[in-house]
Design a protein around this motif. Structure first.
Motif, mmCIF file in Angstrom:
data_model
loop_
_atom_site.group_PDB
_atom_site.id
_atom_site.type_symbol
_atom_site.label_atom_id
_atom_site.label_comp_id
_atom_site.label_asym_id
_atom_site.label_seq_id
_atom_site.Cartn_x
_atom_site.Cartn_y
_atom_site.Cartn_z
ATOM 1 N N ASN A 1 0.583 13.994 3.488
ATOM 2 C CA ASN A 1 -0.502 14.323 4.841
ATOM 3 C C ASN A 1 0.270 15.133 5.520
ATOM 4 O O ASN A 1 -0.011 14.886 6.969
ATOM 5 C CB ASN A 1 -0.845 12.788 5.197
ATOM 6 C CG ASN A 1 -1.769 12.133 4.227
ATOM 7 O OD1 ASN A 1 -3.001 12.467 4.314
ATOM 8 N ND2 ASN A 1 -1.273 11.234 3.350
ATOM 9 N N GLU B 1 1.279 3.022 -3.287
ATOM 10 C CA GLU B 1 0.230 3.858 -3.992
ATOM 11 C C GLU B 1 0.509 4.736 -4.727
ATOM 12 O O GLU B 1 -0.128 5.289 -6.001
ATOM 13 C CB GLU B 1 -1.047 3.698 -3.162
ATOM 14 C CG GLU B 1 -2.174 4.467 -3.778
ATOM 15 C CD GLU B 1 -3.483 4.431 -2.552
ATOM 16 O OE1 GLU B 1 -4.597 4.431 -3.273
ATOM 17 O OE2 GLU B 1 -3.223 4.442 -1.513
ATOM 18 N N PRO B 2 1.206 6.105 -3.965
ATOM 19 C CA PRO B 2 1.362 7.203 -4.618
ATOM 20 C C PRO B 2 2.120 6.877 -6.133
ATOM 21 O O PRO B 2 1.684 7.903 -7.089
ATOM 22 C CB PRO B 2 2.223 7.988 -3.938
ATOM 23 C CG PRO B 2 1.951 7.452 -2.638
ATOM 24 C CD PRO B 2 1.694 5.933 -2.788
ATOM 25 N N SER C 1 -1.987 1.678 4.679
ATOM 26 C CA SER C 1 -1.389 3.114 5.089
ATOM 27 C C SER C 1 -2.479 4.015 5.276
ATOM 28 O O SER C 1 -2.326 4.950 6.258
ATOM 29 C CB SER C 1 -0.638 3.650 3.923
ATOM 30 O OG SER C 1 0.820 2.658 3.773
ATOM 31 N N GLY C 2 -3.537 4.153 4.441
ATOM 32 C CA GLY C 2 -4.668 4.915 4.680
ATOM 33 C C GLY C 2 -5.364 4.784 6.092
ATOM 34 O O GLY C 2 -5.680 5.852 6.822
ATOM 35 N N LEU D 1 4.559 4.770 8.702
ATOM 36 C CA LEU D 1 4.033 5.117 7.447
ATOM 37 C C LEU D 1 5.507 5.034 6.481
ATOM 38 O O LEU D 1 6.523 5.412 6.815
ATOM 39 C CB LEU D 1 3.459 6.464 7.466
ATOM 40 C CG LEU D 1 1.895 6.445 7.630
ATOM 41 C CD1 LEU D 1 1.605 8.110 7.478
ATOM 42 C CD2 LEU D 1 0.931 5.784 6.708
ATOM 43 N N ASP E 1 6.461 8.525 1.475
ATOM 44 C CA ASP E 1 5.695 9.066 0.290
ATOM 45 C C ASP E 1 4.202 9.415 0.661
ATOM 46 O O ASP E 1 3.680 10.400 0.477
ATOM 47 C CB ASP E 1 5.723 8.201 -0.893
ATOM 48 C CG ASP E 1 5.277 6.613 -0.691
ATOM 49 O OD1 ASP E 1 5.272 6.099 0.584
ATOM 50 O OD2 ASP E 1 4.911 5.900 -1.597
ATOM 51 N N VAL E 2 3.505 8.511 1.619
ATOM 52 C CA VAL E 2 2.357 8.637 2.161
ATOM 53 C C VAL E 2 2.207 9.710 3.038
ATOM 54 O O VAL E 2 1.355 10.686 3.226
ATOM 55 C CB VAL E 2 1.540 7.372 2.789
ATOM 56 C CG1 VAL E 2 0.267 7.452 3.237
ATOM 57 C CG2 VAL E 2 1.585 6.472 1.505
ATOM 58 N N TYR E 3 3.180 9.753 3.870
ATOM 59 C CA TYR E 3 3.398 10.906 4.962
ATOM 60 C C TYR E 3 3.490 12.147 4.183
ATOM 61 O O TYR E 3 2.900 13.277 4.802
ATOM 62 C CB TYR E 3 4.567 10.546 5.703
ATOM 63 C CG TYR E 3 4.965 11.849 6.436
ATOM 64 C CD1 TYR E 3 4.397 12.296 7.794
ATOM 65 C CD2 TYR E 3 6.231 12.567 6.451
ATOM 66 C CE1 TYR E 3 4.625 13.524 8.369
ATOM 67 C CE2 TYR E 3 6.605 13.663 7.010
ATOM 68 C CZ TYR E 3 5.833 14.068 7.962
ATOM 69 O OH TYR E 3 5.918 15.411 8.764
ATOM 70 N N SER F 1 0.866 -1.191 0.104
ATOM 71 C CA SER F 1 -0.004 0.124 -0.072
ATOM 72 C C SER F 1 0.790 1.384 0.077
ATOM 73 O O SER F 1 0.218 2.449 -0.418
ATOM 74 C CB SER F 1 -0.831 0.121 1.162
ATOM 75 O OG SER F 1 -0.502 0.198 2.377
ATOM 76 N N ALA F 2 2.017 1.291 0.493
ATOM 77 C CA ALA F 2 2.891 2.246 0.494
ATOM 78 C C ALA F 2 3.419 2.717 -0.879
ATOM 79 O O ALA F 2 3.826 3.825 -1.371
ATOM 80 C CB ALA F 2 4.321 2.051 1.435
#
Length: 370
Positions: free
Chosen positions: A246, A42-43, A218-219, A238, A241-243, A39-40
């Motif tokens: 956000n 995803e971006p 991650s979400g 996390l 990239d996800v952090y 899931s990390a």
């Protein structure tokens, strides 16, 4: 930036697109490439999917994100990729793709078991399975993914040591590692998660033995940490990239590894995006995005797997739909390997000097906010 923990110790451009929720059965995809795992990632998948959907001959990235090790298994166990699905291979259920008509990331339900072209993993195959890839399976490394400890924006915490992280996640409420002693406020993943596995190898606590609440992806971690009403005792993990997408809701902690004399952010400061401490080896919680693929009897990947891995690694022999793929990787908040000054050959392994054939460090620095 280095932080001296004796002063503050706790023990002492991602493309933003709309999302359309949907439980409807999946449509007939145009030229699909099926991805399963992290899931990390995803971006990066979304950034690539948007470009591919806009091509004269579009390609659809069909993406499921149950966790890195599930992605590894779905390819490793697929002994008959052209036939029936073996146990542990293939995917069904919820997937996402970029719908160019709606200009949105859309979810749908795969009702038929579908073979996976590429397993996406934040960790090496042997981290998931305890063994090297099976015969007929290839692990191709891509860009670098730093993993972070994150806290709510309202938290006053700035850093965490490897020793503290071990105590917090090994013993939970009994750890005495204040302020992170409320087990229900520890937002973790599970043993199939590459995020948890990468950090686990750097705090010497096997994934699966962690105390806390599995947020499923991650979400889920973003949501749990950002809405917490107890910011000081809340802690999550996390991918950076996800952090980075956000930062208005979360803060990342500096990390002091075993045998280090200070804590380091992944970036040179708490507010920059340059990943300088990852790139020069001071920040150690990082791994590569691994692309797991099947090989046929001649040692070749299937055409879909080869296209995707070539796009990500920049190894295309013909013009890429992405131009310079490092632009897409940077946009997705990952670190292209050509911007790295260090490398490693195993999960949490020794960090060694690295000189890329075509250094893009200056390009990376120029492209990210400071």
């Amino acid at each position: 930036m280095r932080i001296c923990l004796s002063a503050i110790g706790a023990l002492g451009v991602l493309v933003v697109v709309p999302r359309l929720a949907g439980a409807a059965d999946c449509p007939s995809f145009v030229d699909p490439i099926v991805l399963n795992g992290s899931s990390a990632a995803e971006p990066l998948v979304i950034a690539m999917a948007k470009v591919l959907a806009a091509q004269p001959s579009p390609t659809t990235l069909v993406y499921a994100k149950p966790g890195s090790c599930v992605g590894v298994t779905s390819v490793q166990e697929d002994a008959t990729p052209g036939g029936a699905c073996a146990l542990g291979a293939c995917i069904t259920g919820t997937v996402e793709y970029f719908d160019p008509v709606a200009n949105a990331v859309t979810t749908c339900t795969l009702t038929a078991a579908t073979h996976v072209d590429v397993g996406l993993s934040d960790v090496w195959v042997d981290t998931c399975t305890g063994a090297q890839p099976k015969a007929g399976v290839k692990d191709t490394s891509g860009p670098v993914e730093p993993m972070l400890f994150v806290v709510p924006k309202a938290s006053q915490q700035l850093a965490i040591t490897a020793e503290e992280a071990y105590l917090v996640f090994a013993f939970g409420s009994a750890s005495q590692a204040k302020p992170w002693t409320v087990e229900t406020n520890l937002a973790i993943r599970n043993p199939t998660s590459g995020t948890e596995q990468v950090i686990a190898h750097n705090i010497n606590l096997p994934a699966g033995r962690w105390k806390g609440m599995d947020k499923g992806g991650s979400g889920g971690v973003v949501t749990a940490v950002s809405i917490s009403t107890a910011p000081e005792s809340t802690l999550g993990i996390l991918g950076s990239d996800v952090y980075d997408a956000n930062r208005d809701k979360l803060s990342a902690l500096a990390f002091q590894a075993f045998h280090q004399k200070g804590a380091f952010y992944a970036d040179s400061t708490a507010t920059s995006f340059d990943k300088r401490n990852v790139r020069d080896g001071h920040y150690v919680n990082w791994g590569y995005l691994h692309m797991i693929t099947r090989l046929d009897a001649t040692g070749a990947m299937n055409a879909n797997a080869k296209r995707f891995t070539d796009w990500v690694t920049g190894a295309t022999g013909t013009p890429s739909p992405f131009g310079d793929v490092t632009d897409v990787i940077i946009q997705a908040k990952m670190v292209p390997t050509c911007a790295m000054k260090v490398s490693r050959a195993s999960e949490g392994g020794a960090i060694s000097p690295f000189a890329p054939a075509a250094d893009c460090g200056a390009k990376f620095e120029a492209a990210v906010p400071h």
